[in-house]
Design a protein around this motif. Sequence first.
Motif, short mmCIF file in Angstrom:
data_model
loop_
_atom_site.label_atom_id
_atom_site.label_comp_id
_atom_site.label_asym_id
_atom_site.label_seq_id
_atom_site.Cartn_x
_atom_site.Cartn_y
_atom_site.Cartn_z
N TYR A 75 0.82 -1.21 0.00
CA TYR A 75 0.00 0.00 0.00
C TYR A 75 0.86 1.26 0.00
O TYR A 75 0.63 2.18 -0.77
CB TYR A 75 -0.94 0.00 1.22
CG TYR A 75 -2.04 1.02 1.11
CD1 TYR A 75 -3.23 0.73 0.45
CD2 TYR A 75 -1.90 2.28 1.67
CE1 TYR A 75 -4.24 1.66 0.35
CE2 TYR A 75 -2.91 3.22 1.57
CZ TYR A 75 -4.07 2.91 0.91
OH TYR A 75 -5.07 3.84 0.81
N PHE A 76 1.86 1.30 0.88
CA PHE A 76 2.79 2.43 0.93
C PHE A 76 4.11 1.97 0.34
O PHE A 76 4.96 1.42 1.04
CB PHE A 76 2.99 2.93 2.37
CG PHE A 76 1.76 3.54 2.98
CD1 PHE A 76 1.30 4.77 2.56
CD2 PHE A 76 1.06 2.87 3.96
CE1 PHE A 76 0.18 5.34 3.12
CE2 PHE A 76 -0.06 3.43 4.53
CZ PHE A 76 -0.51 4.67 4.10
N GLY A 108 -4.27 12.05 0.13
CA GLY A 108 -3.28 11.32 -0.65
C GLY A 108 -2.47 10.39 0.23
O GLY A 108 -2.76 10.24 1.42
N LEU A 109 -1.47 9.77 -0.33
CA LEU A 109 -0.68 8.79 0.42
C LEU A 109 0.07 9.42 1.58
O LEU A 109 0.17 8.83 2.65
CB LEU A 109 0.30 8.08 -0.52
CG LEU A 109 -0.31 7.06 -1.48
CD1 LEU A 109 0.76 6.48 -2.37
CD2 LEU A 109 -1.00 5.97 -0.69
N SER A 110 0.60 10.62 1.40
CA SER A 110 1.35 11.27 2.48
C SER A 110 0.42 11.60 3.66
O SER A 110 0.77 11.36 4.82
CB SER A 110 2.00 12.55 1.95
OG SER A 110 2.64 13.23 2.99
N GLY A 111 -0.74 12.13 3.37
CA GLY A 111 -1.71 12.43 4.43
C GLY A 111 -2.21 11.17 5.10
O GLY A 111 -2.41 11.14 6.32
N GLN A 112 -2.38 10.10 4.32
CA GLN A 112 -2.83 8.84 4.90
C GLN A 112 -1.78 8.25 5.82
O GLN A 112 -2.09 7.71 6.88
CB GLN A 112 -3.19 7.86 3.79
CG GLN A 112 -4.47 8.22 3.08
CD GLN A 112 -4.83 7.23 2.00
OE1 GLN A 112 -4.07 6.31 1.68
NE2 GLN A 112 -6.00 7.41 1.40
N ALA A 113 -0.50 8.37 5.44
CA ALA A 113 0.57 7.86 6.31
C ALA A 113 0.63 8.67 7.60
O ALA A 113 0.82 8.10 8.68
CB ALA A 113 1.91 7.92 5.57
N GLY A 114 0.45 9.97 7.52
CA GLY A 114 0.43 10.80 8.72
C GLY A 114 -0.76 10.48 9.62
O GLY A 114 -0.64 10.43 10.84
N ALA A 115 -1.91 10.23 9.01
CA ALA A 115 -3.10 9.85 9.77
C ALA A 115 -2.90 8.50 10.44
O ALA A 115 -3.31 8.29 11.59
CB ALA A 115 -4.32 9.82 8.87
N LEU A 116 -2.25 7.60 9.74
CA LEU A 116 -1.99 6.27 10.30
C LEU A 116 -1.02 6.35 11.47
O LEU A 116 -1.20 5.69 12.49
CB LEU A 116 -1.45 5.35 9.21
CG LEU A 116 -1.26 3.89 9.55
CD1 LEU A 116 -2.53 3.30 10.13
CD2 LEU A 116 -0.85 3.12 8.32
N ARG A 117 0.00 7.19 11.37
CA ARG A 117 0.94 7.38 12.48
C ARG A 117 0.22 7.96 13.70
O ARG A 117 0.42 7.50 14.82
CB ARG A 117 2.08 8.31 12.07
CG ARG A 117 3.08 8.54 13.20
CD ARG A 117 4.22 9.42 12.80
NE ARG A 117 3.82 10.81 12.89
CZ ARG A 117 4.67 11.83 12.85
NH1 ARG A 117 5.95 11.60 12.68
NH2 ARG A 117 4.25 13.07 12.94
N HIS A 118 -0.65 8.92 13.47
CA HIS A 118 -1.43 9.52 14.57
C HIS A 118 -2.34 8.48 15.21
O HIS A 118 -2.44 8.39 16.44
CB HIS A 118 -2.22 10.70 14.02
CG HIS A 118 -2.98 11.47 15.05
ND1 HIS A 118 -4.31 11.77 14.91
CD2 HIS A 118 -2.61 11.98 16.24
CE1 HIS A 118 -4.71 12.45 15.96
NE2 HIS A 118 -3.70 12.59 16.79
N GLY A 119 -3.00 7.66 14.38
CA GLY A 119 -3.90 6.63 14.91
C GLY A 119 -3.16 5.55 15.67
O GLY A 119 -3.62 5.09 16.72
N ILE A 120 -2.01 5.12 15.17
CA ILE A 120 -1.21 4.10 15.87
C ILE A 120 -0.74 4.64 17.22
O ILE A 120 -0.79 3.92 18.23
CB ILE A 120 -0.02 3.66 14.99
CG1 ILE A 120 -0.51 2.82 13.82
CG2 ILE A 120 1.01 2.89 15.80
CD1 ILE A 120 0.56 2.49 12.80
#
Length: 167
Positions: A75-76, A108-120
């Motif tokens: 995915y990433f 986008g992918l960069s925002g999704q990765a940042g959101a995923l880091r925040h959620g984790i």
Amino acid sequence: MSESTRSLADLKDLVTAATGTGLGTTESGGPKREPKRDALGRSYATGRRKNAIARVWIKAGKGDIQVNGKRVGVYFARPVLRMLITQPFLVSDRYNQFDVFCTVNGGGLSGQAGALRHGISRALTYYEPDLRPILKTAGFLTRDSRVVERKKYGKAKARRSFQFSKR
């Protein structure tokens, strides 16, 4: 005079009762937090960044990360985004100890990765509340509120003007 002295003593008693030992407080004086886990032993949190929203479930495991049903490497594809996602585990010294299942949408992918880091990061604090100070000082629990500026009328983009023509 004795009335004010008595009220000061009452305040001191109140402070010692509030910060006393054995009343569900930690060493730092704050209330002791309990882990938030569901019946399957998972912790859930939501992470946000730009227009992306990540719904994250973590549980004890061997380090598998699934994003929208795909492995994180598929995915990433960019290594920088994968590094961004694993930062909370590296900082808290919990690398390859948790399985992550998440759904991400928007942005986008960069925002999704940042959101995923925040959620984790948030899910880790729910699973192990003792990790909160470490993740807080690293800045992973703060939502990055920067979003794209809207386009204004009379402009080509948000701030860019149209090309000026002298003649």
